[in-house]
Design a protein around this motif. Structure first.
Motif, PDB file in Angstrom:
ATOM      1  N   LEU A   1     -40.090  23.339 -52.666  1.00 14.82           N
ATOM      2  CA  LEU A   1     -40.055  23.577 -51.090  1.00 14.82           C
ATOM      3  C   LEU A   1     -41.210  24.405 -50.474  1.00 14.82           C
ATOM      4  O   LEU A   1     -41.762  24.077 -49.428  1.00 14.82           O
ATOM      5  CB  LEU A   1     -38.643  23.873 -50.562  1.00 14.82           C
ATOM      6  CG  LEU A   1     -37.513  22.857 -50.363  1.00 14.82           C
ATOM      7  CD1 LEU A   1     -36.114  23.492 -50.317  1.00 14.82           C
ATOM      8  CD2 LEU A   1     -38.037  22.050 -49.197  1.00 14.82           C
ATOM      9  N   ALA A   2     -41.299  25.495 -51.309  1.00 19.22           N
ATOM     10  CA  ALA A   2     -42.329  26.782 -50.928  1.00 19.22           C
ATOM     11  C   ALA A   2     -43.464  26.086 -50.499  1.00 19.22           C
ATOM     12  O   ALA A   2     -44.502  26.460 -49.790  1.00 19.22           O
ATOM     13  CB  ALA A   2     -42.047  27.896 -51.659  1.00 19.22           C
TER      14      ALA A   2
ATOM     15  N   GLU B   1     -37.530  25.883 -43.016  1.00 19.99           N
ATOM     16  CA  GLU B   1     -38.054  24.723 -43.623  1.00 19.99           C
ATOM     17  C   GLU B   1     -38.085  24.841 -45.281  1.00 19.99           C
ATOM     18  O   GLU B   1     -38.553  23.713 -45.879  1.00 19.99           O
ATOM     19  CB  GLU B   1     -39.497  24.471 -43.033  1.00 19.99           C
ATOM     20  CG  GLU B   1     -40.804  25.450 -43.281  1.00 19.99           C
ATOM     21  CD  GLU B   1     -42.036  25.056 -42.925  1.00 19.99           C
ATOM     22  OE1 GLU B   1     -42.289  24.154 -42.309  1.00 19.99           O
ATOM     23  OE2 GLU B   1     -43.156  25.737 -43.492  1.00 19.99           O
ATOM     24  N   ASP B   2     -38.343  26.244 -45.888  1.00 16.94           N
ATOM     25  CA  ASP B   2     -38.385  26.387 -47.207  1.00 16.94           C
ATOM     26  C   ASP B   2     -37.134  26.487 -47.753  1.00 16.94           C
ATOM     27  O   ASP B   2     -36.973  26.908 -48.948  1.00 16.94           O
ATOM     28  CB  ASP B   2     -39.269  27.262 -47.576  1.00 16.94           C
ATOM     29  CG  ASP B   2     -38.766  28.830 -47.114  1.00 16.94           C
ATOM     30  OD1 ASP B   2     -38.100  28.842 -46.118  1.00 16.94           O
ATOM     31  OD2 ASP B   2     -39.087  29.843 -47.610  1.00 16.94           O
TER      32      ASP B   2
ATOM     33  N   ALA C   1     -43.058  22.136 -48.170  1.00 17.44           N
ATOM     34  CA  ALA C   1     -42.650  22.080 -46.678  1.00 17.44           C
ATOM     35  C   ALA C   1     -43.458  22.237 -45.966  1.00 17.44           C
ATOM     36  O   ALA C   1     -43.577  21.610 -44.849  1.00 17.44           O
ATOM     37  CB  ALA C   1     -41.509  23.075 -46.777  1.00 17.44           C
TER      38      ALA C   1
ATOM     39  N   SER D   1     -33.859  29.801 -51.394  1.00 19.14           N
ATOM     40  CA  SER D   1     -35.357  29.626 -51.273  1.00 19.14           C
ATOM     41  C   SER D   1     -36.130  30.493 -52.206  1.00 19.14           C
ATOM     42  O   SER D   1     -35.281  31.152 -52.769  1.00 19.14           O
ATOM     43  CB  SER D   1     -35.775  30.076 -49.662  1.00 19.14           C
ATOM     44  OG  SER D   1     -35.864  31.283 -49.569  1.00 19.14           O
TER      45      SER D   1
END
Ligand code: FAD
Length: 285
Positions: free
Chosen positions: A21-22, A164-165, A25, A141
């Motif tokens: 994700l990091a 978002e992350d 995203a 996260s």
């Protein structure tokens, strides 16, 4: 229609999920859970994520267990997992009853509890359950983890407090005392459609009087929430048809209903009046 092209990533651990994700995203990467909301949106090209982070192979995310005072629901627990009571007592019965109102059987076999919260459709049954019971959400996260109360998590139509992350790793529902009564009622045009309005109520009786009333409304406003005005009407009173009408009236006056292509705000207010009363009648049965 077909989705726009994307790259699918298949992490095996939660650490790999948050790392992915990091990285992705910021390049329009998204979590893929049950896919029952995201994939149709992609097929209509209303979303074109360049990267999908598929969490279905992550070990342990299907965990559904009692941890102390909570029922913990992992990110890959499907709606269908609740068809039979997952625990003894009112919470298991409530979840089993509500789960059968979500969409259709095939969707319930893939869609996830946490995906519903992350998607945050105002009509989502799990958003309503979580708001009414006071869920807490474990969010992770690469920056660490935090617990977010549901009333801070749900912000509006398909809008949440997730950055978002951030990954919604687990939802935690408080266990209900054994003498808790619950009632649920939703109105939709056809079976399986999203509700135009829905109510979930819980309360206990002491000496014939209602205590600890929770009245949640979904589908009427931009997100599900408890309605204090209806709860105040109920607490300290003996259940009666007249009281249920009064609580419905209090809920109808308290909400600020949405107006959309389906119906007017006035009609939704009428629905809130009706679903609240009917949920209370259901609780009394
Ligand atoms: P996905 O579709 O995989 O994802 C949805 C969104 O949430 C995406 O943006 C995704 O990135 C994000 N996301 C998913 N999981 C996470 C996570 N753990 N952390 C962070 N982000 C995440 N739902 C109802 O509640 N009631 C209904 O009556 C209903 N009717 C439906 C009828 C039809 C015909 C269809 C197609 C769907 C219906 N749904 C209904 C939606 C269904 O319940 C979905 O399963 C649910 O909304 C989303 O869960 P999912 O696991 O499929 O999420």
């Amino acid at each position: 229609m077909k989705p726009a092209s994307f790259t699918r990533h298949v992490p095996r651990t939660v650490d790999e999920v948050v790392n992915a994700l990091a990285e992705y995203a910021p390049q329009d990467g998204r979590i893929l859970a049950g896919g029952q909301s995201l994939v149709p949106i992609m097929a209509f090209r209303m979303a074109r994520p360049a990267h999908l982070i598929d969490i279905n192979e992550v070990e342990g995310l299907d965990r559904l267990a009692v941890d102390g005072e909570y029922l913990s629901i992992g990110a890959c627990v499907r709606h269908g997992a609740f068809h039979k009571p997952v625990i003894d007592g009112p919470l298991g019965t409530l979840l089993a009853y509500v789960s059968r109102h979500i969409a259709h059987y095939p969707i319930r076999m893939r869609g996830t509890f946490c995906g519903s919260l992350a998607h945050a459709d105002p009509s989502s049954e799990w958003c309503l359950v979580s708001a009414t019971l006071g869920a807490e959400l474990l969010v992770k996260s690469v920056r660490g983890e935090r617990i977010v109360p549901i009333d801070e998590f749900l912000e509006g139509i398909m809008t949440t407090a997730l950055q978002e992350d951030e990954f919604l790793a687990e939802a935690r529902l408080p266990l209900l005392p054994a003498d808790t009564k619950f009632g649920f009622y939703e109105f939709s045009r056809r079976a399986g459609d999203f509700a135009m309005s829905a109510a979930l109520v819980t309360y206990r009786l002491v000496d014939g009087k209602i205590i600890d009333a929770h009245v949640g409304i979904g589908g009427a406003e931009d997100h599900a929430r408890r309605i204090a005005e209806a709860e105040d009407t109920l607490n300290g009173q003996a259940p009666s048809p007249r009281l249920f009408v009064a609580a419905g009236e209090a809920a109808a006056l308290a909400v600020d209903p949405m107006e959309d292509i389906q119906t007017t705000a006035d009609y939704r207010r009428d629905l809130v009046r009706a679903v609240t009363r009917r949920a209370l009648e259901h609780a009394q049965q």
